[in-house]
Design an enzyme around this catalytic site. Sequence first.
Site, PDB file in Angstrom:
ATOM      1  N   THR A 154      -7.188  -4.625  -2.488  1.00 25.16           N
ATOM      2  CA  THR A 154      -7.999  -4.256  -1.324  1.00 25.16           C
ATOM      3  C   THR A 154      -9.492  -4.267  -1.608  1.00 25.16           C
ATOM      4  OG1 THR A 154      -8.457  -2.393   0.184  1.00 25.16           O
ATOM      5  CG2 THR A 154      -7.671  -1.836  -1.996  1.00 25.16           C
TER       6      THR A 154
ATOM      7  N   GLY B 141       6.267  -4.590   6.325  1.00 22.08           N
ATOM      8  CA  GLY B 141       4.844  -4.394   6.553  1.00 22.08           C
ATOM      9  C   GLY B 141       4.199  -5.620   7.168  1.00 22.08           C
ATOM     10  N   GLN B 142       2.932  -5.498   7.533  1.00 29.46           N
ATOM     11  CA  GLN B 142       2.234  -6.590   8.209  1.00 29.46           C
ATOM     12  C   GLN B 142       2.215  -7.867   7.384  1.00 29.46           C
ATOM     13  OE1 GLN B 142      -1.253  -4.929  10.860  1.00 29.46           O
ATOM     14  NE2 GLN B 142      -1.373  -3.982   8.861  1.00 29.46           N
TER      15      GLN B 142
ATOM     16  N   TYR C  12      -7.015   6.080  -2.089  1.00 33.65           N
ATOM     17  CA  TYR C  12      -6.344   4.812  -1.818  1.00 33.65           C
ATOM     18  C   TYR C  12      -6.923   3.704  -2.703  1.00 33.65           C
ATOM     19  CZ  TYR C  12      -5.259   0.433   0.546  1.00 33.65           C
ATOM     20  OH  TYR C  12      -4.868  -0.853   0.820  1.00 33.65           O
TER      21      TYR C  12
ATOM     22  N   LYS D  92      -5.008   1.580  -5.784  1.00 39.20           N
ATOM     23  CA  LYS D  92      -4.881   0.126  -5.781  1.00 39.20           C
ATOM     24  C   LYS D  92      -5.534  -0.489  -7.015  1.00 39.20           C
ATOM     25  CE  LYS D  92      -3.244  -2.135  -3.084  1.00 39.20           C
ATOM     26  NZ  LYS D  92      -1.845  -2.626  -3.019  1.00 39.20           N
TER      27      LYS D  92
END
Length: 297
Positions: free
Chosen positions: A108, A18-19, A132, A136
């Site tokens: 996040t 992932g990033q 989402y 999280k």
Amino acid sequence: MTATPDNPINVLITGAAGQAGVALVAAAPPWAAVSAVTRRELDITDADAVTAHVRDVAPAVIINAAAYTDVEGAESDRDGAFAVNAQGADNVARAAAATGARLVHFSTDYVFAGDSASPLAPDHPVQPINVYGASKLDGERRVQQLGDAALIVRTSWLYHASGHNFVKTMLRLMNERDTLSVVADQVGAPTSADTLAHMIWTAVDRELSGVHHWQDAGVASWYDFAVAIDEIGRQKGLVSTPTAIAPVSTAEFPSKVARPAYSVLDTSSTHAALDLPYTHWRTALEATLESLANANS
């Protein structure tokens, strides 16, 4: 921390494709002996696999960069989002606790409702408005239940020269279309995975714990972000066709996902704890676009 290049510590990074994972591996300091695993190599939803892998690697630090990040997909795949972002986080946290490893976990800005008018401190009340964000937040709470030594870092609007993200999508669309419409009433701050990685390695070195916020300095709407991508992209030779970018409201841009209207994070306590300079998001964006331009040349 007593680690040195001659006496490095073992650091396990999950979600290495992932990033954040790619940026972390690239920025690893010489005192870190990194073991990086992708989802294919270690699925964090498999508790037994996580336990066995952590036992075999024996890391002093685990950086959990594995996550379900498809915000729209999560609305129709709640079980999948919670499996990775909540149960997966729980699995990694339990393995860390069992072996005495310190844990760094990503969260996040979407844990917040987005109804504030000033930057959100780490202790600001949480109230996610989509699946989402809820997944999280559940992951955060599971990590916190296993002790207060973990570091939870909330970040926002992440992008990198690798992977799929808003920056690369905009560059593609700008080279395909004459006009684009981009939401202008959702406000936050774009964050380079490279600046995030630098912060994380500094935090590991300083043994920072608790809940902290990190994003690049400044404020932007998605429209502002797109305009900057266009401007800098042209300078770097990444955008070749003229594109008119129009600001639109969230109401004009239909989506099945509710998103925070305001998610600017207060990072002052993190900067103070780590003595890090502020990098404006446009400066970080320019560095990323320069990397993409060099890769294309």
